[in-house]
Scaffold this motif. Structure first.
Motif, PDB file in Angstrom:
ATOM      1  N   GLN A  32       0.832  -1.196   0.000  1.00 26.67           N
ATOM      2  CA  GLN A  32       0.000   0.000   0.000  1.00 26.67           C
ATOM      3  C   GLN A  32       0.877   1.262   0.000  1.00 26.67           C
ATOM      4  O   GLN A  32       0.507   2.290  -0.569  1.00 26.67           O
ATOM      5  CB  GLN A  32      -0.944   0.005   1.227  1.00 26.67           C
ATOM      6  CG  GLN A  32      -1.946   1.136   1.257  1.00 26.67           C
ATOM      7  CD  GLN A  32      -2.962   1.120   0.127  1.00 26.67           C
ATOM      8  OE1 GLN A  32      -3.144   0.113  -0.569  1.00 26.67           O
ATOM      9  NE2 GLN A  32      -3.637   2.229  -0.099  1.00 26.67           N
ATOM     10  N   GLN A  61       1.709   2.072  -3.444  1.00 22.43           N
ATOM     11  CA  GLN A  61       0.568   2.760  -4.071  1.00 22.43           C
ATOM     12  C   GLN A  61       0.683   4.264  -3.859  1.00 22.43           C
ATOM     13  O   GLN A  61       0.484   5.056  -4.791  1.00 22.43           O
ATOM     14  CB  GLN A  61      -0.757   2.308  -3.428  1.00 22.43           C
ATOM     15  CG  GLN A  61      -1.310   0.992  -3.894  1.00 22.43           C
ATOM     16  CD  GLN A  61      -2.100   1.103  -5.192  1.00 22.43           C
ATOM     17  OE1 GLN A  61      -2.914   1.997  -5.369  1.00 22.43           O
ATOM     18  NE2 GLN A  61      -1.847   0.200  -6.114  1.00 22.43           N
ATOM     19  N   LEU A  80       1.235   7.337  -6.638  1.00 23.47           N
ATOM     20  CA  LEU A  80       0.250   8.398  -6.829  1.00 23.47           C
ATOM     21  C   LEU A  80       0.892   9.786  -6.885  1.00 23.47           C
ATOM     22  O   LEU A  80       0.319  10.727  -7.415  1.00 23.47           O
ATOM     23  CB  LEU A  80      -0.782   8.382  -5.692  1.00 23.47           C
ATOM     24  CG  LEU A  80      -1.842   7.298  -5.752  1.00 23.47           C
ATOM     25  CD1 LEU A  80      -2.663   7.297  -4.476  1.00 23.47           C
ATOM     26  CD2 LEU A  80      -2.755   7.486  -6.946  1.00 23.47           C
ATOM     27  N   ASP A  95       2.856  12.838  -8.051  1.00 27.19           N
ATOM     28  CA  ASP A  95       3.234  13.303  -9.390  1.00 27.19           C
ATOM     29  C   ASP A  95       3.521  14.806  -9.347  1.00 27.19           C
ATOM     30  O   ASP A  95       3.534  15.403  -8.276  1.00 27.19           O
ATOM     31  CB  ASP A  95       2.123  12.978 -10.389  1.00 27.19           C
ATOM     32  CG  ASP A  95       0.765  13.560  -9.995  1.00 27.19           C
ATOM     33  OD1 ASP A  95      -0.263  13.115 -10.536  1.00 27.19           O
ATOM     34  OD2 ASP A  95       0.712  14.458  -9.115  1.00 27.19           O
ATOM     35  N   PHE A 110       2.886  14.680  -2.076  1.00 22.24           N
ATOM     36  CA  PHE A 110       1.742  13.877  -1.654  1.00 22.24           C
ATOM     37  C   PHE A 110       2.081  12.901  -0.530  1.00 22.24           C
ATOM     38  O   PHE A 110       1.393  12.840   0.485  1.00 22.24           O
ATOM     39  CB  PHE A 110       1.162  13.122  -2.857  1.00 22.24           C
ATOM     40  CG  PHE A 110       0.044  12.187  -2.488  1.00 22.24           C
ATOM     41  CD1 PHE A 110       0.204  10.817  -2.538  1.00 22.24           C
ATOM     42  CD2 PHE A 110      -1.181  12.687  -2.049  1.00 22.24           C
ATOM     43  CE1 PHE A 110      -0.827   9.954  -2.178  1.00 22.24           C
ATOM     44  CE2 PHE A 110      -2.219  11.831  -1.683  1.00 22.24           C
ATOM     45  CZ  PHE A 110      -2.034  10.460  -1.748  1.00 22.24           C
ATOM     46  N   VAL A 124       0.427  12.906   3.248  1.00 17.10           N
ATOM     47  CA  VAL A 124      -0.372  11.812   3.811  1.00 17.10           C
ATOM     48  C   VAL A 124       0.284  11.276   5.079  1.00 17.10           C
ATOM     49  O   VAL A 124      -0.383  11.049   6.094  1.00 17.10           O
ATOM     50  CB  VAL A 124      -0.527  10.643   2.808  1.00 17.10           C
ATOM     51  CG1 VAL A 124      -1.377   9.542   3.420  1.00 17.10           C
ATOM     52  CG2 VAL A 124      -1.158  11.113   1.526  1.00 17.10           C
ATOM     53  N   SER A 163      -3.308   1.005   7.820  1.00 18.49           N
ATOM     54  CA  SER A 163      -3.523   0.134   6.664  1.00 18.49           C
ATOM     55  C   SER A 163      -3.500   0.943   5.370  1.00 18.49           C
ATOM     56  O   SER A 163      -2.901   0.526   4.382  1.00 18.49           O
ATOM     57  CB  SER A 163      -4.856  -0.586   6.823  1.00 18.49           C
ATOM     58  OG  SER A 163      -5.272  -1.146   5.613  1.00 18.49           O
ATOM     59  N   SER A 164      -4.106   2.112   5.382  1.00 22.51           N
ATOM     60  CA  SER A 164      -4.176   2.949   4.183  1.00 22.51           C
ATOM     61  C   SER A 164      -2.835   3.483   3.729  1.00 22.51           C
ATOM     62  O   SER A 164      -2.668   3.777   2.546  1.00 22.51           O
ATOM     63  CB  SER A 164      -5.137   4.114   4.397  1.00 22.51           C
ATOM     64  OG  SER A 164      -6.453   3.643   4.538  1.00 22.51           O
ATOM     65  N   LEU A 177      -6.316  10.079   0.621  1.00 20.70           N
ATOM     66  CA  LEU A 177      -5.954   9.006  -0.315  1.00 20.70           C
ATOM     67  C   LEU A 177      -7.008   8.880  -1.414  1.00 20.70           C
ATOM     68  O   LEU A 177      -6.681   8.845  -2.602  1.00 20.70           O
ATOM     69  CB  LEU A 177      -5.799   7.689   0.449  1.00 20.70           C
ATOM     70  CG  LEU A 177      -5.495   6.452  -0.375  1.00 20.70           C
ATOM     71  CD1 LEU A 177      -4.158   6.572  -1.074  1.00 20.70           C
ATOM     72  CD2 LEU A 177      -5.499   5.205   0.498  1.00 20.70           C
ATOM     73  N   LYS A 190      -6.881  11.729  -3.976  1.00 24.76           N
ATOM     74  CA  LYS A 190      -5.779  11.623  -4.942  1.00 24.76           C
ATOM     75  C   LYS A 190      -6.019  10.494  -5.936  1.00 24.76           C
ATOM     76  O   LYS A 190      -5.739  10.622  -7.119  1.00 24.76           O
ATOM     77  CB  LYS A 190      -4.460  11.413  -4.193  1.00 24.76           C
ATOM     78  CG  LYS A 190      -3.248  11.561  -5.085  1.00 24.76           C
ATOM     79  CD  LYS A 190      -3.012  13.021  -5.457  1.00 24.76           C
ATOM     80  CE  LYS A 190      -1.647  13.225  -6.091  1.00 24.76           C
ATOM     81  NZ  LYS A 190      -1.669  13.285  -7.561  1.00 24.76           N
ATOM     82  N   LEU A 191      -6.542   9.388  -5.448  1.00 28.60           N
ATOM     83  CA  LEU A 191      -6.828   8.251  -6.320  1.00 28.60           C
ATOM     84  C   LEU A 191      -7.781   8.670  -7.435  1.00 28.60           C
ATOM     85  O   LEU A 191      -7.577   8.338  -8.606  1.00 28.60           O
ATOM     86  CB  LEU A 191      -7.438   7.093  -5.523  1.00 28.60           C
ATOM     87  CG  LEU A 191      -6.477   6.250  -4.695  1.00 28.60           C
ATOM     88  CD1 LEU A 191      -7.230   5.358  -3.722  1.00 28.60           C
ATOM     89  CD2 LEU A 191      -5.586   5.396  -5.582  1.00 28.60           C
ATOM     90  N   ASN A 203      -6.188  11.330  -9.848  1.00 28.95           N
ATOM     91  CA  ASN A 203      -5.268  10.673 -10.780  1.00 28.95           C
ATOM     92  C   ASN A 203      -5.995   9.847 -11.832  1.00 28.95           C
ATOM     93  O   ASN A 203      -5.403   9.438 -12.813  1.00 28.95           O
ATOM     94  CB  ASN A 203      -4.282   9.772 -10.018  1.00 28.95           C
ATOM     95  CG  ASN A 203      -3.103  10.547  -9.478  1.00 28.95           C
ATOM     96  OD1 ASN A 203      -3.238  11.713  -9.136  1.00 28.95           O
ATOM     97  ND2 ASN A 203      -1.951   9.906  -9.409  1.00 28.95           N
ATOM     98  N   PRO A 208      -7.647  -1.317   2.094  1.00 30.23           N
ATOM     99  CA  PRO A 208      -7.410   0.017   1.566  1.00 30.23           C
ATOM    100  C   PRO A 208      -7.638   0.093   0.056  1.00 30.23           C
ATOM    101  O   PRO A 208      -7.397  -0.867  -0.660  1.00 30.23           O
ATOM    102  CB  PRO A 208      -5.937   0.264   1.893  1.00 30.23           C
ATOM    103  CG  PRO A 208      -5.323  -1.073   1.961  1.00 30.23           C
ATOM    104  CD  PRO A 208      -6.399  -2.009   2.435  1.00 30.23           C
ATOM    105  N   LEU A 209      -8.086   1.267  -0.367  1.00 32.98           N
ATOM    106  CA  LEU A 209      -8.412   1.462  -1.762  1.00 32.98           C
ATOM    107  C   LEU A 209      -7.150   1.535  -2.611  1.00 32.98           C
ATOM    108  O   LEU A 209      -6.157   2.133  -2.208  1.00 32.98           O
ATOM    109  CB  LEU A 209      -9.175   2.780  -1.889  1.00 32.98           C
ATOM    110  CG  LEU A 209     -10.429   2.735  -2.746  1.00 32.98           C
ATOM    111  CD1 LEU A 209     -11.419   1.738  -2.197  1.00 32.98           C
ATOM    112  CD2 LEU A 209     -11.068   4.109  -2.790  1.00 32.98           C
ATOM    113  N   LYS A 210      -7.208   0.927  -3.794  1.00 36.47           N
ATOM    114  CA  LYS A 210      -6.076   0.964  -4.718  1.00 36.47           C
ATOM    115  C   LYS A 210      -6.498   1.626  -6.025  1.00 36.47           C
ATOM    116  O   LYS A 210      -7.691   1.746  -6.318  1.00 36.47           O
ATOM    117  CB  LYS A 210      -5.612  -0.460  -5.011  1.00 36.47           C
ATOM    118  CG  LYS A 210      -5.076  -1.162  -3.781  1.00 36.47           C
ATOM    119  CD  LYS A 210      -4.626  -2.547  -4.119  1.00 36.47           C
ATOM    120  CE  LYS A 210      -3.978  -3.305  -2.989  1.00 36.47           C
ATOM    121  NZ  LYS A 210      -4.115  -2.810  -1.643  1.00 36.47           N
ATOM    122  N   LEU A 211      -5.488   1.972  -6.797  1.00 38.84           N
ATOM    123  CA  LEU A 211      -5.755   2.640  -8.075  1.00 38.84           C
ATOM    124  C   LEU A 211      -6.605   1.766  -8.994  1.00 38.84           C
ATOM    125  O   LEU A 211      -7.492   2.255  -9.698  1.00 38.84           O
ATOM    126  CB  LEU A 211      -4.427   3.002  -8.747  1.00 38.84           C
ATOM    127  CG  LEU A 211      -4.501   4.085  -9.825  1.00 38.84           C
ATOM    128  CD1 LEU A 211      -5.125   5.366  -9.284  1.00 38.84           C
ATOM    129  CD2 LEU A 211      -3.116   4.363 -10.373  1.00 38.84           C
TER     130      LEU A 211
END
Lengths: 243, 160
Positions: free
Chosen positions: A46, A49, A53, A55, A61, A65, A106-107, B33, B36-37, B40, B142-145
């Motif tokens: 994660q 990930q 993200l 950029d 970013f 976070v 977790s995130s 999060l 941004k996801l 993007n 958790p969320l992914k792209l």
């Protein structure tokens, strides 16, 4: 044998000829450090990930976070400490806080914090304050560790960016080292070998009749293989017989 | 590079409007999060920290239901951008994601909007309850792209 002045001159010449030597070295160190954090289970995929993200539209970013995570976590840990000090502990409230912390860790991919929270929550169900306090200590410890490591990592990242370089992204490795609960230095001809990943609680299947050795760190090395592959819910775990 | 000052998205070809997502989560890290996801993935995002704020934004129970501008176009001068997807966390203090889902589905003018529930816990009773109440999907955190790209696809398909 070069004297000090000659050595320094040689270094300066090298820097002029290869001006990005420092940058390459920084990137290498960053990649190595990053890989170790994944290997040791502090971070999981994660986190990758998050890095992916980041950029040009939001070059800070990850830092943003992670900072939110630090602020929120410290507040939650303080609230948890206070809640567990009460005469009549409100376990529902404690559980809610741990749930929040589990969610945010977790995130961002703070795997060890997340797992410590899971263990803590299981304990909450038993509603024993002393046990919960012990688990809270574990969570705090893991939090402080990952905070320190993330701060180091982000600082290294800043230095690379300042030097005009790009940040190498490490993929979370599929293979991880497992900890073995047997005595170091022993040789096993296992039919059944017990291996436990303390962070993922997943089992691996080892091939029977394989010779394995436990090294001085208590890590199981399967013959010819440095690391073992973790298979989810793989089934049997076994007892080792000492050879 | 940010194209288009007005939108909080990467911008697409301009022929189709980027979908507008309302993301509801009480956890600030998760809100950041999710935002941004979606950005993007060329979506416009609005975040809300709880169910009440989400309902207020959607104008439920308020004058948005009878607003003719809202019915007529995607942007209403009084109420802002139309929402194409609501993504909400399940576990929230006060109003849960499930309760928010119910309120949306009970409303006359928002019930067609897809609602997706997210949760860190994989409890089948919970999942079934949400799907029965009309949730489009249930996603594990958790969320992914890859999750977000899938959602965007589904929303765009519904619109065409």
């Amino acid at each position: 044998m070069l004297n000090v002045a000659e050595a320094q001159e040689a270094l300066e010449i090298e820097k002029i000829e290869r001006p990005d030597m420092d940058l390459i070295e920084m990137q290498r160190q960053f990649a190595e450090y990053s890989a170790s954090l994944f290997r040791e289970g502090f971070l999981d995929s994660q986190f990758t990930q998050l890095q992916q993200l980041q950029d040009e539209s939001n070059p800070d970013f990850v830092l943003e976070v992670v900072s939110l995570f630090f602020d929120g976590s410290e507040r939650l840990l303080n609230d948890l400490t206070l809640s567990l000090e009460q005469e009549m502990v409100d376990f529902k409230k404690v559980d809610a806080h741990v749930h929040q912390l589990k969610g945010s860790s977790s995130s961002i991919g703070a795997q060890r914090v997340k797992n410590a929270c899971i263990a803590f929550r299981n304990c909450c169900e038993l509603q024993i304050p002393e046990a919960c306090r012990a688990y809270l200590q574990q969570v705090k410890q893991e939090y402080l560790l990952v905070k320190n490591k993330l701060q180091t990592l982000l600082k290294m990242e800043q230095q690379i960016v300042a030097a005009g370089g790009s940040i190498p992204i490490t993929e979370c490795p599929e293979w991880i080292r497992l900890e073995c609960c047997h005595r170091p230095g022993c040789c096993y001809k296992p039919e059944w070998i017990r291996l436990e990943c303390c962070y993922r609680m997943e089992w691996i299947i080892s091939e029977s009749r394989m010779v394995a050795r436990v090294d001085h760190l208590g890590l199981m090395l399967l013959a010819g293989v440095d690391q073992a592959r973790v298979l989810p819910q793989a089934g049997v775990l076994l007892q080792a017989g000492v050879d | 590079m940010n194209v288009g000052a007005a939108c909080s998205s990467g911008g697409t070809n301009g022929i189709e409007q980027d979908p507008h997502v309302l993301a509801v989560d009480d956890n600030v890290v998760d809100r950041k999060l999710v935002e941004k996801l979606f950005k993007n993935s060329s979506c416009r995002v609005t975040t809300a920290e709880n169910g009440m704020r989400a309902l207020e934004y959607l104008g439920l129970g308020g004058d948005r239901q009878s607003c003719s501008s809202c019915q007529a176009s995607d942007i209403c001068p009084s109420h802002g951008l139309k929402v194409n997807l609501v993504l909400t966390d399940y576990c929230m203090p006060g109003m849960t994601g499930y309760e928010l889902l119910k309120k949306i589905k009970e409303s006359s003018h928002m019930k067609e909007v897809p609602v997706v529930i997210m949760s860190s816990e994989n409890i089948s009773a919970r999942i079934n309850k949400c799907l029965e109440e009309g949730a489009q999907m249930f996603i594990q955190k958790p969320l992914k792209l890859s999750d977000v790209k899938k959602l965007r696809c589904q929303v765009m398909q519904r619109r065409s």
